[in-house]
Scaffold this active site. Sequence first.
Site, PDB file in Angstrom:
ATOM      1  N   GLU A  39      -3.473  15.053 107.197  1.00 60.02           N
ATOM      2  CA  GLU A  39      -3.904  15.600 105.908  1.00 60.02           C
ATOM      3  C   GLU A  39      -2.999  15.052 104.802  1.00 60.02           C
ATOM      4  O   GLU A  39      -1.776  15.068 104.932  1.00 60.02           O
ATOM      5  CB  GLU A  39      -3.833  17.129 105.905  1.00 60.02           C
ATOM      6  CG  GLU A  39      -4.514  17.716 104.686  1.00 60.02           C
ATOM      7  CD  GLU A  39      -4.469  19.247 104.665  1.00 60.02           C
ATOM      8  OE1 GLU A  39      -5.355  19.846 104.030  1.00 60.02           O
ATOM      9  OE2 GLU A  39      -3.563  19.836 105.261  1.00 60.02           O
TER      10      GLU A  39
ATOM     11  N   GLY B 162       5.656  22.112 105.786  1.00 61.11           N
ATOM     12  CA  GLY B 162       6.112  23.236 106.596  1.00 61.11           C
ATOM     13  C   GLY B 162       5.366  23.284 107.913  1.00 61.11           C
ATOM     14  O   GLY B 162       5.949  23.518 108.978  1.00 61.11           O
ATOM     15  N   ALA B 163       4.051  23.056 107.849  1.00 58.05           N
ATOM     16  CA  ALA B 163       3.211  23.085 109.051  1.00 58.05           C
ATOM     17  C   ALA B 163       1.868  22.467 108.708  1.00 58.05           C
ATOM     18  O   ALA B 163       1.536  22.268 107.544  1.00 58.05           O
ATOM     19  CB  ALA B 163       3.028  24.516 109.548  1.00 58.05           C
ATOM     20  N   MET B 164       1.081  22.167 109.741  1.00 56.19           N
ATOM     21  CA  MET B 164      -0.237  21.556 109.564  1.00 56.19           C
ATOM     22  C   MET B 164      -1.206  22.152 110.566  1.00 56.19           C
ATOM     23  O   MET B 164      -0.922  22.218 111.756  1.00 56.19           O
ATOM     24  CB  MET B 164      -0.146  20.040 109.739  1.00 56.19           C
ATOM     25  CG  MET B 164      -1.485  19.326 109.698  1.00 56.19           C
ATOM     26  SD  MET B 164      -2.354  19.620 108.140  1.00 56.19           S
ATOM     27  CE  MET B 164      -4.051  19.398 108.679  1.00 56.19           C
ATOM     28  N   GLU B 165      -2.392  22.535 110.082  1.00 55.07           N
ATOM     29  CA  GLU B 165      -3.345  23.342 110.838  1.00 55.07           C
ATOM     30  C   GLU B 165      -4.245  22.567 111.782  1.00 55.07           C
ATOM     31  O   GLU B 165      -5.358  23.033 112.082  1.00 55.07           O
ATOM     32  CB  GLU B 165      -4.216  24.147 109.870  1.00 55.07           C
ATOM     33  CG  GLU B 165      -5.166  23.335 108.989  1.00 55.07           C
ATOM     34  CD  GLU B 165      -4.599  22.954 107.639  1.00 55.07           C
ATOM     35  OE1 GLU B 165      -5.387  22.632 106.729  1.00 55.07           O
ATOM     36  OE2 GLU B 165      -3.368  22.970 107.479  1.00 55.07           O
TER      37      GLU B 165
ATOM     38  N   GLU C  56      -1.349  29.157 109.161  1.00 55.94           N
ATOM     39  CA  GLU C  56      -1.979  28.034 109.873  1.00 55.94           C
ATOM     40  C   GLU C  56      -3.093  28.511 110.806  1.00 55.94           C
ATOM     41  O   GLU C  56      -4.108  27.822 110.959  1.00 55.94           O
ATOM     42  CB  GLU C  56      -0.935  27.240 110.652  1.00 55.94           C
ATOM     43  CG  GLU C  56       0.207  26.691 109.813  1.00 55.94           C
ATOM     44  CD  GLU C  56      -0.255  25.872 108.617  1.00 55.94           C
ATOM     45  OE1 GLU C  56      -1.329  25.254 108.683  1.00 55.94           O
ATOM     46  OE2 GLU C  56       0.480  25.843 107.605  1.00 55.94           O
TER      47      GLU C  56
ATOM     48  N   HIS D  32      -6.343  29.039 109.026  1.00 62.78           N
ATOM     49  CA  HIS D  32      -7.065  27.788 108.787  1.00 62.78           C
ATOM     50  C   HIS D  32      -7.994  27.429 109.948  1.00 62.78           C
ATOM     51  O   HIS D  32      -8.933  26.651 109.747  1.00 62.78           O
ATOM     52  CB  HIS D  32      -6.081  26.633 108.608  1.00 62.78           C
ATOM     53  CG  HIS D  32      -5.521  26.496 107.232  1.00 62.78           C
ATOM     54  ND1 HIS D  32      -6.303  26.521 106.094  1.00 62.78           N
ATOM     55  CD2 HIS D  32      -4.241  26.300 106.797  1.00 62.78           C
ATOM     56  CE1 HIS D  32      -5.544  26.348 105.030  1.00 62.78           C
ATOM     57  NE2 HIS D  32      -4.282  26.216 105.427  1.00 62.78           N
TER      58      HIS D  32
END
Length: 895
Positions: A163, A297-300, A334, A337
């Site tokens: 993303e 921070g994070a990715m879904e 996350e 999402h």
Amino acid sequence: MFRTALNRSFVHYYKKSAVTVRLVLNLFTMIEKKPFERLPKDVTPVNYKLRLKPDLLAFTFDGHEIVSLKVNKPTNKIVLNSIDISIKKATLTVGEKTEDAVVSYCMEDETATLGFAESVAAGDAKLCIDFEGELNDKMKGFYHSKYFTPDGEERYGAVTQFESTDARRAFPCWDEPALKATFDVTLVVPEDRVALSNMPVQVEKVLGDGCKEVHYLTTPIMSTYLLAFVVGEYDYVEGRSSDGVLIRVYTPVGKKEQGQFALEVAVKTLPFYKDYFGIGFPLPKSDLIAIADFAAGAMENWGLVTYRETALLIDQKNSSSATKQWVALVVGHELAHQWFGNLVTMEWWTHLWLNEGFASWIEYLCVDYCHPEFDIWTQFVSSDYMRALELDALHNSHPIEVPVGHPDEVDEIFDTISYSKGASVIRMLHEFLGDEFFKKGLNIYLNRFKYSNAFTEDLWAALEESSGQPVGRMMTTWTKQMGFPVVQVSQRQEGSKRIIMLKQEKFNADGSVDETDSSWYVPVSLCTASSPSTPVKKVLLLPEVKSVEVILDNVSAGEWVKVNPGTYGVYRTQYSADMLDTLLPAIKDKTLPPRDRLGLQNDVFALARAGKISSVEFLNVVKSFEQEDNYTVWNDLANNLDQLGKLLQYTDIDDAFRSFVCKLYQPIGEKMGWDPKENESHLDSLLRSLVVQCLAKSGDSKTITEAKKRFHSHCDGSCCLGADIRSPVYHTVLRDADEEVFDRVLKLHKEADLQEEKVRILRSLGSVKHDKLIQRCLQFAMSDEVRSQDTVFVIISATCSKLGRQMAWEFIKENWSELANRYSGGFLLSRLIMSTTYHFASNDMAKEVEGFFVDHPAPAAQRTIQQSCENIRLNATWRQRDESAIREWLAKNST
């Protein structure tokens, strides 16, 4: 639309700076480049059979894909996204006929065009591509990540971050959210490594050359940016949700117990969302994995959510209460999402906020369910709502829905407006409609568009259908225009009735009256002293009616009336002087609930900074908080006092202001003490950390002495610092550090095994005062001992002092080429620019910042640069306007 806004900016700043003129002309030049076009739809993907073989030593990968296509109309070329990929061979098969493609590239558009001698007829086709690429070090696309074994051996893994537009760096593809397909992934990896993707393993076989081939089940139909693969060495803990979904949390080897807290949150969260959305989790498994090098921070990624270590791992002894809370929020965000973004995806990046704003709201709903002791909704007001209002008051803000074209423009809207303002307007709408209608509307929306794409208007239509309210008409005023209103409130008494006059106008950070006709549908609630927690009246201000009168029955003279109870409405409130005076005792005796105490002082601070009232009025309100005991209220107040304190660093009343602040914090400091009390709350732990930090920063000698004593005991091993006070202690000792103390802190960093502890130290380093140590801090930030993802925050840490701020800016200019190369096109570059320049307070510095970026363009951070320069000018005006009044007030209130 953007070009018109740019013309207004040009006129507004023309007289201020010749440099600004050059900056704007530079922007016009950028805009005149070839218009961005989305991929043609004459050929679209149905399924990708993708095989990748990463080389973890050479940092390259080989790839092969077979893409099942739908040819929608005859064509002699196929255009798809590809960047940093070398296509070795591409063939197209239609029926029994196979033809080689002639490949050409367009770097600007990040596309590859496959040309064919003859036109391809409409129908089904298969595209085969052999390609190779680089496992880059940019933390985007398919990249390598360094980690260490328990024995300290350096190793590398392979990780993805796609993303928004970086799947095209891993394989040629149709890299747009609306061009969904299914994926059959095969990874060829070293035999001793863990290899994960979105779906469970279908077949795994050893190849005999030290490698294994892992084939995964077919994914649901989904967007390219949600595809993921991870190769490395990991342990895991696992559990099952109440509805049978297998959940695993992957950790570095030897640290699986650090995944337990996140696992507990995830096991509760998936069933919570299933109930709230009315749809079960769509995949058979959900993996959460800690990545050593990770920009966000994070990715879904669907079924394989990637996190920074600090956003997923909790060490029961060494992790702070703040980190524990952060992990819960990020996991909640996350996993939300997985439905809102993955199951139903925005049609294009213009509607990014549908993903991020919604997830940023419901993460709080989820954490409130899992951990009600966090009082997380009060923290939302400080951490999201107020941050959104601060940014959105700028002339260089942007609407929640902003047109997006070229990929360069996408990263720039991953910001506070999309996330925090998006979450705030969703929260306001939820409160307006009520939970029952809101949930019903979400269920309609998700079922109607599952496995496909949607526009913002589709969500409004579903909520309108469930509630019968004019949601679309109302919410368009919040998403398609930037900014928000200030509701001006005055009153008069008529017997037992209180007549409240409400008027809306656009709030601008510089206090100017807006020349446009901006107005909103504004849901306004009112409460009174006899009903402090429950609204006694609700009205909806209409765009075409700027002012209304509201009659409140049975409100006696002298009884306070508060607008926006709970701080749900996304607006500032400006009370008449008499109304504000009646509210101050309710702050002192805390009959006004915490969210309202917080919201009231923040509104007054914003009005003072804008010049709508004097900063002295804010300081008078601050005195009402002397007996405050709520963490979140203190946290927001401390942020505002810190912002004012940074401004006053450029005056001769800095010491007097710090003395006032120190006296303000001392009563709560004495109450909290240094050590946890039996059965104290999570919020008490957060409050203690905050108060120690604030007292030390304002120069309280007792706190500084005790911090140094505890630091030395921690270093010699006689008494370990509690996790919650480590950060304030590190900041405190570094503030007065010499070379020896600085070296001891660096030694702690080197010896730390927990990434959270390393980051805690890194973000404290810049607290040093002496120029030589500041320079050492900045140089250390760029060294191999600091991960690229953390360098930005080490540099930012130096900006807490006037000297450090200037040195950090000079350092950025000197090292711009390397920094721009490291973080090009990502949010970290924007964060660096804003955080290092935001607190300058002279027009000359605004011109200098503008001038630098005229000569060193940063297209993906252009709006950030404009926002930062606007902030600098606001600071300069604020200081010039209020310095003498603040000096006089401090002289009268110093005892």
